[in-house]
Design a protein around this motif. Structure first.
Motif, PDB file in Angstrom:
ATOM      1  N   GLU A 199       0.842  -1.205   0.000  1.00 56.44           N
ATOM      2  CA  GLU A 199       0.000   0.000   0.000  1.00 56.44           C
ATOM      3  C   GLU A 199       0.874   1.252   0.000  1.00 56.44           C
ATOM      4  OE1 GLU A 199      -3.998  -1.288   2.416  1.00 56.44           O
ATOM      5  OE2 GLU A 199      -2.149  -1.100   3.541  1.00 56.44           O
ATOM      6  N   MET A 200       1.934   1.219   0.794  1.00 56.43           N
ATOM      7  CA  MET A 200       2.810   2.393   0.864  1.00 56.43           C
ATOM      8  C   MET A 200       3.483   2.637  -0.476  1.00 56.43           C
ATOM      9  SD  MET A 200       3.498   4.712   3.068  1.00 56.43           S
ATOM     10  CE  MET A 200       3.819   6.080   1.977  1.00 56.43           C
ATOM     11  N   LEU A 201       3.830   1.527  -1.136  1.00 57.87           N
ATOM     12  CA  LEU A 201       4.462   1.647  -2.457  1.00 57.87           C
ATOM     13  C   LEU A 201       3.500   2.327  -3.433  1.00 57.87           C
ATOM     14  CD1 LEU A 201       7.124   0.675  -3.751  1.00 57.87           C
ATOM     15  CD2 LEU A 201       5.937  -1.392  -4.466  1.00 57.87           C
ATOM     16  N   GLU A 202       2.240   1.876  -3.421  1.00 56.34           N
ATOM     17  CA  GLU A 202       1.245   2.490  -4.325  1.00 56.34           C
ATOM     18  C   GLU A 202       1.001   3.939  -3.922  1.00 56.34           C
ATOM     19  OE1 GLU A 202      -0.137   1.614  -7.098  1.00 56.34           O
ATOM     20  OE2 GLU A 202      -0.561  -0.523  -7.131  1.00 56.34           O
ATOM     21  N   LEU A 203       0.815   4.172  -2.598  1.00 54.52           N
ATOM     22  CA  LEU A 203       0.534   5.547  -2.155  1.00 54.52           C
ATOM     23  C   LEU A 203       1.666   6.482  -2.561  1.00 54.52           C
ATOM     24  CD1 LEU A 203      -0.964   5.027   1.435  1.00 54.52           C
ATOM     25  CD2 LEU A 203      -2.091   6.202  -0.481  1.00 54.52           C
ATOM     26  N   ALA A 204       2.903   6.032  -2.341  1.00 50.77           N
ATOM     27  CA  ALA A 204       4.053   6.884  -2.688  1.00 50.77           C
ATOM     28  C   ALA A 204       4.112   7.108  -4.192  1.00 50.77           C
ATOM     29  CB  ALA A 204       5.342   6.247  -2.183  1.00 50.77           C
ATOM     30  N   SER A 205       3.849   6.046  -4.962  1.00 52.07           N
ATOM     31  CA  SER A 205       4.009   6.192  -6.411  1.00 52.07           C
ATOM     32  C   SER A 205       2.904   7.062  -7.012  1.00 52.07           C
ATOM     33  CB  SER A 205       4.072   4.830  -7.100  1.00 52.07           C
ATOM     34  OG  SER A 205       2.796   4.265  -7.105  1.00 52.07           O
ATOM     35  N   VAL A 206       1.784   7.228  -6.299  1.00 51.44           N
ATOM     36  CA  VAL A 206       0.743   8.103  -6.834  1.00 51.44           C
ATOM     37  C   VAL A 206       0.728   9.461  -6.123  1.00 51.44           C
ATOM     38  CG1 VAL A 206      -0.721   6.278  -7.794  1.00 51.44           C
ATOM     39  CG2 VAL A 206      -1.085   7.019  -5.424  1.00 51.44           C
ATOM     40  N   GLY A 207       1.791   9.779  -5.398  1.00 50.55           N
ATOM     41  CA  GLY A 207       1.927  11.161  -4.944  1.00 50.55           C
ATOM     42  C   GLY A 207       2.075  11.418  -3.462  1.00 50.55           C
ATOM     43  N   VAL A 210       5.427  11.506   1.419  1.00 46.76           N
ATOM     44  CA  VAL A 210       6.022  11.282   2.739  1.00 46.76           C
ATOM     45  C   VAL A 210       7.193  10.295   2.674  1.00 46.76           C
ATOM     46  CG1 VAL A 210       4.210   9.619   3.385  1.00 46.76           C
ATOM     47  CG2 VAL A 210       5.473  10.805   5.161  1.00 46.76           C
ATOM     48  N   LEU A 211       7.165   9.359   1.718  1.00 42.01           N
ATOM     49  CA  LEU A 211       8.333   8.497   1.465  1.00 42.01           C
ATOM     50  C   LEU A 211       8.578   8.443  -0.037  1.00 42.01           C
ATOM     51  CD1 LEU A 211       7.734   5.350   3.751  1.00 42.01           C
ATOM     52  CD2 LEU A 211       9.432   7.144   4.063  1.00 42.01           C
ATOM     53  N   GLN A 212       9.850   8.449  -0.428  1.00 45.72           N
ATOM     54  CA  GLN A 212      10.138   8.302  -1.858  1.00 45.72           C
ATOM     55  C   GLN A 212       9.785   6.869  -2.278  1.00 45.72           C
ATOM     56  OE1 GLN A 212      14.049   7.856  -3.524  1.00 45.72           O
ATOM     57  NE2 GLN A 212      13.728   9.426  -5.079  1.00 45.72           N
ATOM     58  N   THR A 213       9.133   6.710  -3.419  1.00 48.49           N
ATOM     59  CA  THR A 213       8.658   5.387  -3.851  1.00 48.49           C
ATOM     60  C   THR A 213       9.769   4.346  -3.807  1.00 48.49           C
ATOM     61  OG1 THR A 213       7.220   6.587  -5.357  1.00 48.49           O
ATOM     62  CG2 THR A 213       7.376   4.221  -5.689  1.00 48.49           C
ATOM     63  N   ARG A 214      10.933   4.717  -4.320  1.00 55.03           N
ATOM     64  CA  ARG A 214      12.007   3.722  -4.402  1.00 55.03           C
ATOM     65  C   ARG A 214      12.443   3.236  -3.037  1.00 55.03           C
ATOM     66  NH1 ARG A 214      15.674   6.626  -8.662  1.00 55.03           N
ATOM     67  NH2 ARG A 214      17.328   5.628  -7.485  1.00 55.03           N
ATOM     68  N   SER A 215      12.316   4.095  -2.022  1.00 53.38           N
ATOM     69  CA  SER A 215      12.725   3.665  -0.676  1.00 53.38           C
ATOM     70  C   SER A 215      11.799   2.555  -0.185  1.00 53.38           C
ATOM     71  CB  SER A 215      12.705   4.845   0.302  1.00 53.38           C
ATOM     72  OG  SER A 215      11.383   5.240   0.599  1.00 53.38           O
TER      73      SER A 215
END
Ligand code: ADP
Ligand code: ASP
Ligand code: MG
Length: 419
Positions: A199-207, A210-215
């Protein structure tokens, strides 16, 4: 005793007063007997300032020299934190990317970390010295300085945590965890105690920046335990628990009631391009996206309309706003091969997304989203979905309204307005 990585973002490092607070948080961990590596960002606003200098110096700048300039912000804060820790009686030294080294690819301005040599770090930490590492930077095989893309210090921190086999990686920022949406635009956003890697990966990748997607991708792959928490504490106070990023199995073991939708995110950094009257024949779409891929321009949402009577069609897609000028240039150069009539561009769009693993087992999430937006008269220009996400492209003027409406529609609003 634990081995921990603490990462502090730009607002946490903005000025000596803030750095003193950071030093006190680091000292707490050292005093508790832990081995600590700290990864720092540049002071907030500093990277933007340095990027602007590069643009002023040369609009089509050489990214190798851009990296030399923009990586410097983190060098300053790493040295300042080491100094502040020493002044507080804590043994500390800085380790710049090239001194470890942090080996990266040669994709300047968005390099990938390939390896971190943990020998020197491990030895320093085992001797009781805090290692302060500037985030965002690394070095290529031929010894050129690189940076990891905006927000990249999160990735540096997770990579360091993986390299030194840290027990945890605490990402300190200016909010006290991951919320159901950006708490700065929805005061009723709720803090999440847990969120899954996916979920965090999707949330980060769509904007959700709070965390960079790659992290997040790296943490998932390397099984790094990440916590997001606030560095804004009263002097001498312990930080409050933040949000833990966990695997799906772990979340099932908690007593937390899972919502269908975990969060809503938005991204204003996309721009829409429409090619009018593209010939409707096999291979036509490849003539558009091939040259864009060759120019390393990422295309996100794509819609191709049904053919007009004359055997042509309109193709709409989005690219990162920062790449719009370059994308238009690439497409104009390929006009004869693609065979379109006209290009339209619109940088004033926003992608709004809802994310949640609960979506896998529930139908109707997308239709609820379309209904909620329609009731407020918000027009949808493009749609894309994944197993745990639905995204829509809308007029950027409606961003805040759309995020609020969706947050309420999926039952995410907090009971009481957050302070
Ligand atoms: P740092 O400088 O510490 O790296 P960032 O500015 O990169 O901090 O990220 C923190 C910001 O992310 C918050 O101030 C908040 O406005 C924003 N944000 C966006 N979405 C979310 C979310 N779902 N939860 C928490 N913060 C979010
Ligand atoms: N200072 C860099 C940026 O602003 C990296 C980071 O803060 O994560 O993008
Ligand atoms: Mg950040």
């Amino acid at each position: 005793m634990a081995r921990i990585v603490m990462k502090f973002g730009g607002t946490s490092m903005a000025g000596i007063e803030r750095i003193r607070t950071v030093a006190s948080l680091v000292k707490r961990e050292v005093d508790a007997g832990n081995e600590v590596a700290v990864v720092v960002s540049a002071m907030s606003g500093e990277t933007d300032r340095l990027v602007n200098f590069c643009r002023e110096a040369s609009p089509l700048y050489d990214t190798k020299e851009y990296d030399v300039v923009v990586s410097s912000g983190e060098q300053v804060t790493a040295g300042l934190l080491a100094l502040t820790l020493q002044a507080a009686g804590v043994s500390a030294r800085s380790w710049l990317g090239w001194q470890l080294p942090i080996a990266t690819s040669d994709a300047h301005a968005s390099a990938r970390i390939e390896a971190i040599n943990a020998d020197k770090l491990g030895a320093a930490m085992a001797s009781g010295q805090v290692a302060v590492i500037p985030g965002f930077q690394g070095m290529t095989e031929d010894e050129r300085v690189t940076t990891l893309g905006r927000g990249g210090s999160d990735t540096s921190a997770v990579a360091v945590a993986a390299a030194i086999k840290a027990d945890r990686c605490d990402i300190y920022t200016d909010v006290d965890g991951v919320y159901t949406t950006d708490p700065r635009i929805v005061p009723k956003a709720r803090k999440l105690n847990y969120v899954t890697y996916e979920e965090m990966l999707e949330l980060a990748s769509v904007g959700a920046k709070v965390l960079q997607t790659r992290s997040v991708g790296l943490a998932m792959k390397e099984k790094v335990r990440v916590q997001v928490l606030s560095s804004f504490v009263e002097p001498g106070q312990a930080p409050k628990p933040g949000t833990l990023i966990v695997s799906e199995d772990e979340i099932e073991d908690t007593d937390m009631e899972r919502q269908l939708i975990t969060g809503v995110a938005y991204d204003k950094n996309e721009a829409k391009i429409t090619l009018i009257s593209v010939p409707d024949r096999p291979g036509a779409v490849a003539t558009i996206f091939g040259p864009l891929a060759d120019a390393s321009i990422n295309v996100d949402m794509i819609i191709q309309n049904i053919a007009h009577d004359q055997g042509s069609t309109d193709v709409t897609f989005t690219v990162p706003a920062a790449e719009l000028t370059r994308a238009i240039d690439v497409l104009e150069k390929a006009k004869a091969t693609i065979g379109y009539e006209k290009i339209l561009q619109d940088p004033k769009v926003c992608k709004v997304s809802v994310v949640g693993v609960g979506m896998r087992s529930h139908a109707g999430v997308a239709s609820d989203m379309f209904k909620a937006l329609a009731e407020r008269g918000i027009n949808i220009q493009a749609i894309s979905t994944s197993e745990i996400k639905v995204s829509v492209l809308i007029d950027a003027d409606f961003t805040e309204l759309a995020v609020r409406v969706l947050h309420t529609a999926y039952g995410l609003d907090a009971e009481e307005t957050a302070a």
